[in-house]
Design an enzyme around this catalytic site. Structure first.
Site, PDB file in Angstrom:
ATOM      1  N   PRO A 102       0.816  -1.225   0.000  1.00  0.00           N
ATOM      2  CG  PRO A 102      -0.891  -1.602   1.554  1.00  0.00           C
ATOM      3  CD  PRO A 102       0.435  -2.134   1.113  1.00  0.00           C
ATOM      4  CE1 TYR A 103       5.890   5.408   2.392  1.00  0.00           C
ATOM      5  CE2 TYR A 103       7.303   3.803   1.313  1.00  0.00           C
ATOM      6  CZ  TYR A 103       7.110   5.058   1.846  1.00  0.00           C
ATOM      7  OH  TYR A 103       8.142   5.972   1.819  1.00  0.00           O
TER       8      TYR A 103
END
Length: 208
Positions: free
Chosen positions: A124-125
């Site tokens: 996600p990052y």
């Protein structure tokens, strides 16, 4: 030419601010609260209180360049990743365009190029960084994107590599990233991207 440092209170941000202050590079550190002021005041670094999750357009006043070193950190959830690493970086680019900022220097990540190849918990990052980088490229704001590998707390060697094959590993010290960022700020490079890893070359050889 004053540079706004977004994420100045972070681990890379503080080291970058110290380097800039020691070199006489004019900067303004964007911090979230009055409690963070003393560290910068002791070092003679100008500050402005603003929050990436709130209104921060005023922080750009009097600045010609922007450095984005902010990050939600490893102990937050996807909500902060979206608001800080993605939307915060996008909003900063939009304000930079509106204000006619001459250059936007972004700290991204080497794995942001292929988020699905990152460890699952980091995807996600990396996806947020991928999208923020893409927005910056298409913003019409001159940019430099620095893409460090896995960050460590080792001391600065000031020796770099620009690929995993060259480095033999996927890591770089935060101190080295701060040195690379300061070099890029002082240089005239624009609309370029650089992978950053610990290695055996000078930063002048890596960032041209």
């Amino acid at each position: 030419m004053t540079t706004l440092v977004i994420g100045a209170n972070g681990q890379i941000g503080k080291q970058f601010c110290e380097l800039a202050q020691q070199a006489g590079t004019p900067i303004k550190a964007m911090i979230r609260s009055d409690e963070q002021v003393p560290w910068f005041k002791e070092r003679g670094i100008d500050t402005v209180i603003a929050d990436l999750e709130g209104d921060f357009e005023h922080a750009f006043e009097g600045c010609d360049q922007v450095v984005f070193t902010a990050g939600s950190g490893p102990h937050t959830g996807p909500d902060k990743t979206l608001l800080i690493d993605l939307y915060g970086a996008i909003r900063a680019a939009d304000i930079a365009k509106q204000k006619g900022i001459s250059r936007y220097l972004m700290i991204s990540a080497i794995r942001a190029e292929n988020p699905m190849e990152a460890p699952e918990k980091l995807r996600p990052y990396m996806a947020a960084k991928f999208a923020a980088d893409a927005h910056l490229r298409n913003s019409d704001v001159p940019y430099v994107i620095l893409k460090p590998g896995r960050l460590t707390d080792d001391a600065a060697s000031q020796q770099f590599a620009s690929s995993i094959d060259e480095a033999g590993d996927n890591q770089i010290s935060r101190a080295n990233v701060a040195h690379a960022l300061h070099f890029a700020l002082q240089s005239s490079v624009s609309n370029q991207e650089f992978a950053l890893l610990d290695g055996e070359r000078s930063i002048e050889e890596v960032i041209k």
